[in-house]
Motif scaffolding. Structure first.
Motif, PDB file in Angstrom:
ATOM      1  N   VAL A 115      -8.550   2.565   4.673  1.00 39.42           N
ATOM      2  CA  VAL A 115      -9.276   1.499   3.977  1.00 39.42           C
ATOM      3  C   VAL A 115     -10.720   1.389   4.467  1.00 39.42           C
ATOM      4  CG1 VAL A 115      -9.408  -1.002   3.594  1.00 39.42           C
ATOM      5  CG2 VAL A 115      -7.222   0.185   3.353  1.00 39.42           C
TER       6      VAL A 115
ATOM      7  N   GLU B  73      -2.553   2.475  -0.480  1.00 42.32           N
ATOM      8  CA  GLU B  73      -1.329   1.667  -0.451  1.00 42.32           C
ATOM      9  C   GLU B  73      -1.635   0.169  -0.391  1.00 42.32           C
ATOM     10  OE1 GLU B  73       0.937   3.208   2.816  1.00 42.32           O
ATOM     11  OE2 GLU B  73       1.598   4.973   1.681  1.00 42.32           O
ATOM     12  N   GLN B  74      -2.588  -0.240  -1.233  1.00 45.33           N
ATOM     13  CA  GLN B  74      -2.987  -1.639  -1.349  1.00 45.33           C
ATOM     14  C   GLN B  74      -2.622  -2.161  -2.740  1.00 45.33           C
ATOM     15  OE1 GLN B  74      -4.575  -3.526   1.132  1.00 45.33           O
ATOM     16  NE2 GLN B  74      -4.175  -1.767   2.455  1.00 45.33           N
TER      17      GLN B  74
ATOM     18  N   PHE C  75      -6.984  -5.243  -4.883  1.00 44.74           N
ATOM     19  CA  PHE C  75      -7.937  -4.787  -3.859  1.00 44.74           C
ATOM     20  C   PHE C  75      -9.133  -4.076  -4.482  1.00 44.74           C
ATOM     21  CE2 PHE C  75      -9.441  -1.778  -0.595  1.00 44.74           C
ATOM     22  CZ  PHE C  75      -9.646  -2.653   0.461  1.00 44.74           C
TER      23      PHE C  75
END
Length: 428
Positions: free
Chosen positions: A330, A273-274, A278
């Motif tokens: 992450v 969910e970046q 990223f």
């Protein structure tokens, strides 16, 4: 013998091993061929990365980010591998390798000059031609470089030499994209193309330091001889248990890598969910790990066989692919990317060393030409297929399949642990 004497003997053995290793490294860097090929490769990497990213950014600017135009850059870069890899490998075995590399670099520089002239005349589409011609010439130059490694590097130093070579490639995987982007953004496309041309030209000049090719008396080529030589290359691979297993492992690894490369952007957006930007941090972490992995392999070069090194790298890649697909954290994903990067040099160095140690010099070009398309071909096919898989299957399942494919490739290498490359050549 007392415990003190035993301890003293062990210390002497360790010191002797350190001195021997130090001497090996010193001898390797005293090798005129190795010095020259490293400098030449630095120049080539500068030209290639400026080409890849400066031209890509130029095309996106010219076409307003048209996906077809951007995708065409990748197509013209990989297409020559299918068409010319077999041909280039066969001619590399027939021609003088040093002279072939020098001529290829000169021709790359000339092609860049032609593109620069056409840009001045207002035709920007010729940038595709620069990429296409450069990719074609590399199919003749790369197998010639492999032949020269076989000629000028001692068998015991091959794996160590490949480790240094891979570390250099890893450095450019970290800094190369930035080099291409910065050159284009600061100086524009014309200067960027000029940098490419100068880099290729300097590489050709540097290669003159390599000792001249051995004079080999060759019969005048007859009609059909090329196809006979090409067929002999396929038969050579098929008769070798080592090379045949490598081919299967190449194909399975290509399937896995093609899937992962294509869908990594969705891991960033859906699993982590970046924002899509990223992805660059994941690639940077991977690149730094490759540098560290290359350094580690240098220390293991004389202790671990190339078969075990390759299998270790594929095992690491298999497990990290599955882990990245399942991870929603992450920090965990970045840690897995780092571990994956540590394993990549093991794969590259293991493959290169096995090919060189398991192949007679006169077949090196053709073996390289037969095996390379197996990896790239499956990778490109899966690049096209992966998007459709994403429509019907969840990301976790697809990454798990990729990991299983890599593991299956590794399983083809394990039975070869008991063999030494010299023994495999004798069994032919």
């Amino acid at each position: 013998m007392t415990n003190q004497q035993i301890s003293s003997n062990r210390l002497d053995e360790k010191e002797h091993a350190k001195v021997e290793k130090s001497n090996d490294v010193r001898d390797l860097f005293k090798n005129k061929f190795f010095q020259t090929i490293l400098v030449s490769n630095v120049l080539l990497q500068i030209g290639i990365w400026v080409r890849n990213f400066a031209l890509l950014m130029f095309v996106t600017d010219q076409t307003n980010n048209d996906p077809f135009a951007v995708g065409l850059m990748g197509f013209v870069e990989f297409l020559p591998i299918f068409i010319f890899s077999f041909i280039g490998g066969t001619f590399a075995d027939r021609w003088k390798p040093r002279l072939t590399m020098i001529r290829c670099d000169y021709l790359s520089a000339v092609s860049v000059l032609v593109v620069l002239i056409t840009l001045k005349l207002g035709s920007w589409h010729m940038v595709y031609l620069a990429t296409f011609l450069s990719a074609i010439l590399s199919q003749f130059s790369q197998p010639s470089a492999m032949k020269l490694f076989k000629q000028h590097i001692k068998p015991a130093q091959l794996q160590q030499a490949m480790a240094f070579f891979q570390s250099l490639m890893a450095i450019f995987m970290v800094v190369g994209p930035s080099l291409g982007v910065i050159t284009y953004q600061r100086f524009g496309i014309e200067i960027s193309i000029g940098v490419m041309g100068v880099a290729f030209l300097l590489s050709a000049i540097v290669l003159y330091r390599i000792p001249k090719d051995k004079e080999v008396k060759q019969e005048k080529p007859t009609k059909g001889q090329f196809w006979s030589e090409l067929s002999a290359g396929f038969q050579y691979v098929w008769r070798s248990p080592m090379l045949k297993s490598l081919g299967g492992a190449f194909a399975l690894a290509g399937i896995a890598v093609g899937i992962v490369q294509t869908l990594s952007i969705f891991v960033v957006m859906e699993r982590l969910e970046q924002p899509k930007q990223f992805l660059q941090y994941m690639l940077m972490v991977n690149g730094v790990a490759m540098l560290v992995g290359g350094a580690l392999v240098m220390t293991l070069a004389k202790k671990v066989s190339p078969q075990k090194l390759l299998a270790l790298g594929m095992l690491i890649s298999s497990l990290t692919m599955i882990g990245i697909g399942w991870s929603t954290s992450v920090p965990l994903t970045l840690a897995l990317q780092f571990i994956s990067g540590l394993g990549f040099p093991c794969i590259q160095i293991g493959i290169s060393t096995l090919i060189l140690q398991s192949t007679e010099e006169k077949y090196v070009g053709r073996v390289n030409g037969v095996l390379s398309p197996m990896f790239v071909g499956m990778m490109v096919i899966m690049t096209l297929v992966a998007g459709q898989l994403k429509v019907y299957f969840p990301l976790v399942s697809i990454y798990s399949i990729a990991g299983i494919m890599m593991f299956a490739g590794m399983s083809l290498i394990v039975p070869l642990f008991k063999y030494r490359p010299s023994v495999m050549m004798e069994q032919r």
